[in-house]
Design an enzyme around this catalytic site. Structure first.
Site, PDB file in Angstrom:
ATOM      1  N   HIS A 170       0.799  -1.230   0.000  1.00 30.94           N
ATOM      2  CA  HIS A 170       0.000   0.000   0.000  1.00 30.94           C
ATOM      3  C   HIS A 170       0.833   1.282   0.000  1.00 30.94           C
ATOM      4  O   HIS A 170       0.775   2.087  -0.936  1.00 30.94           O
ATOM      5  CB  HIS A 170      -0.910   0.031   1.237  1.00 30.94           C
ATOM      6  CG  HIS A 170      -1.794  -1.157   1.402  1.00 30.94           C
ATOM      7  ND1 HIS A 170      -2.898  -1.382   0.620  1.00 30.94           N
ATOM      8  CD2 HIS A 170      -1.744  -2.202   2.280  1.00 30.94           C
ATOM      9  CE1 HIS A 170      -3.501  -2.495   1.015  1.00 30.94           C
ATOM     10  NE2 HIS A 170      -2.820  -3.016   2.011  1.00 30.94           N
TER      11      HIS A 170
HETATM   12  C1  BDR Z   1      -2.958   0.883   5.347  1.00 34.34           C
HETATM   13  O1  BDR Z   1      -3.217   0.403   6.668  1.00 34.34           O
HETATM   14  C2  BDR Z   1      -2.016   0.111   7.341  1.00 34.34           C
HETATM   15  O2  BDR Z   1      -2.089  -1.098   8.003  1.00 34.34           O
HETATM   16  C3  BDR Z   1      -0.928   0.126   6.296  1.00 34.34           C
HETATM   17  O3  BDR Z   1       0.288   0.604   6.842  1.00 34.34           O
HETATM   18  C4  BDR Z   1      -1.464   1.045   5.222  1.00 34.34           C
HETATM   19  O4  BDR Z   1      -1.095   2.384   5.467  1.00 34.34           O
HETATM   20  C5  BDR Z   1      -3.594  -0.085   4.360  1.00 34.34           C
HETATM   21  O5  BDR Z   1      -4.970  -0.155   4.549  1.00 34.34           O
END
Ligand code: BDR
Ligand code: CA
Length: 316
Positions: A241
């Site tokens: 992500h």
């Molecule tokens: C986001 O949620 C967090 O767990 C990750 O770091 C990312 O920023 C993904 O949904």
């Protein structure tokens, strides 16, 4: 490159494996001048993610004091994600201890100082809940014009990941996201639409590990840990992500980016924290967000591998 021409950048996040990989990537970009690292509660408590941020700064030899941000959302109770990131928030490879003290400034004070002192407009890369960014905008509306762009990982126009309607970072602090989306500051959103296509497969963890430098080996170890939970959800690769919020700034040509008006759902029985795009133009509002909705996955992975290769000969 002449230092004055570099793009001043603030890294604000909740490391977190993918935040950490995003920061590795950011630290390899010659065009970036990283002015501040700020932390926000999210993946784990503020204390834990701040300690992680300081250890990442030590690993990357970043001579930047980490500034601690908000320990809870603007209005809501904190949600954390130990299922993805472990008890420390960054379980997996061993990291060096912090090499610098914690900043005396809070994240909001640090961000404001960077903006006030910068001759160039500053880019904020937000890879956690948008609590600090919203608090900055509320406390210092006069500094909005000093922000080049807020590049975020958060949301999902088509789906959520923590609830059916909401992605984690937005769900943690929907009121903060609402503040950011209504601020008028140029905004880029890497939501699940793109980040769930930014898959890095286990054989590609090995491509990174095979670079045989300490940063590449650490990144591969972070992928190993993060993928344990992600795999159990049925994914064939790690949903990478947060690096999208960095990569889309430096290689926009490999991304599919569309302008929409996007709003944040604050209430509702099931949809609090949803990011709603006005696809059909029914609201008659001007777009407020550059929405990153697709990418060339292979090029994304190749650039990530290339970034890790820049640490050849690195000592930890
Ligand atoms: C986001 O949620 C967090 O767990 C990750 O770091 C990312 O920023 C993904 O949904
Ligand atoms: Ca994050």
């Amino acid at each position: 490159m002449d230092n004055k021409k570099k793009r001043p950048v603030i890294l604000d996040g909740d490391p977190g494996h993918d935040d950490a990989i995003a920061w590795v990537l950011a630290s390899t970009i010659d065009d970036f001048d990283i002015k501040a690292i700020t932390t926000v509660a999210g993946n784990q408590t503020l204390e834990k993610v701040t300690y992680n941020a300081r250890r990442i700064a030590a690993l990357l030899h970043l001579d930047i004091e980490v500034a601690k941000g908000r320990n809870r959302p603007l209005c809501a109770d904190l949600i954390i994600a130990p299922n993805f990131h472990g008890e420390t928030g960054l379980d997996g490879p061993k990291l060096p201890e912090p090499h610098l003290p914690l900043s005396n400034l809070s994240a909001i004070e640090m961000m404001a100082k960077v903006l006030q002192e910068s001759e160039e407009k500053v880019t904020i890369i937000s890879t956690g809940a948008q609590t600090n960014v919203a608090a900055l905008l509320l406390a210092h509306p006069e500094l909005k014009e000093k922000i080049e762009m807020i590049s975020t990982m958060g949301g999902g126009l088509r789906n959520g990941n923590w609830t059916s309607g909401a992605e984690f970072n937005i769900l943690v602090d929907p009121e903060a996201a609402y503040t950011v989306y209504h601020s008028g500051v140029p905004l880029q959103m890497c939501g699940l639409d793109v980040t769930e296509q930014a898959l890095v497969y286990p054989e590609e963890f090995e491509r990174i590990r095979a670079l045989h430098n300490p940063i590449a080996e650490t990144v591969a170890g972070w992928f190993d840990f993060f993928f344990i939970h992600v795999k159990s959800l049925g994914w064939a690769g790690a949903t990478t992500h947060d690096p999208c919020a960095v990569m889309s700034l430096v290689h926009p040509e490999i991304f599919d980016i569309r302008d929409y008006y996007v709003d944040i759902e604050l209430s509702g029985r099931y949809c609090r924290g949803a990011t709603i795009a006005d696809y059909h133009g029914r609201l008659g509002k001007e777009p407020n967000c550059r929405c990153v909705v697709g990418l060339d996955r292979q090029k994304f992975v190749d650039y990530l591998v290339e970034a890790c290769s820049k640490y050849e000969g690195w000592e930890v």
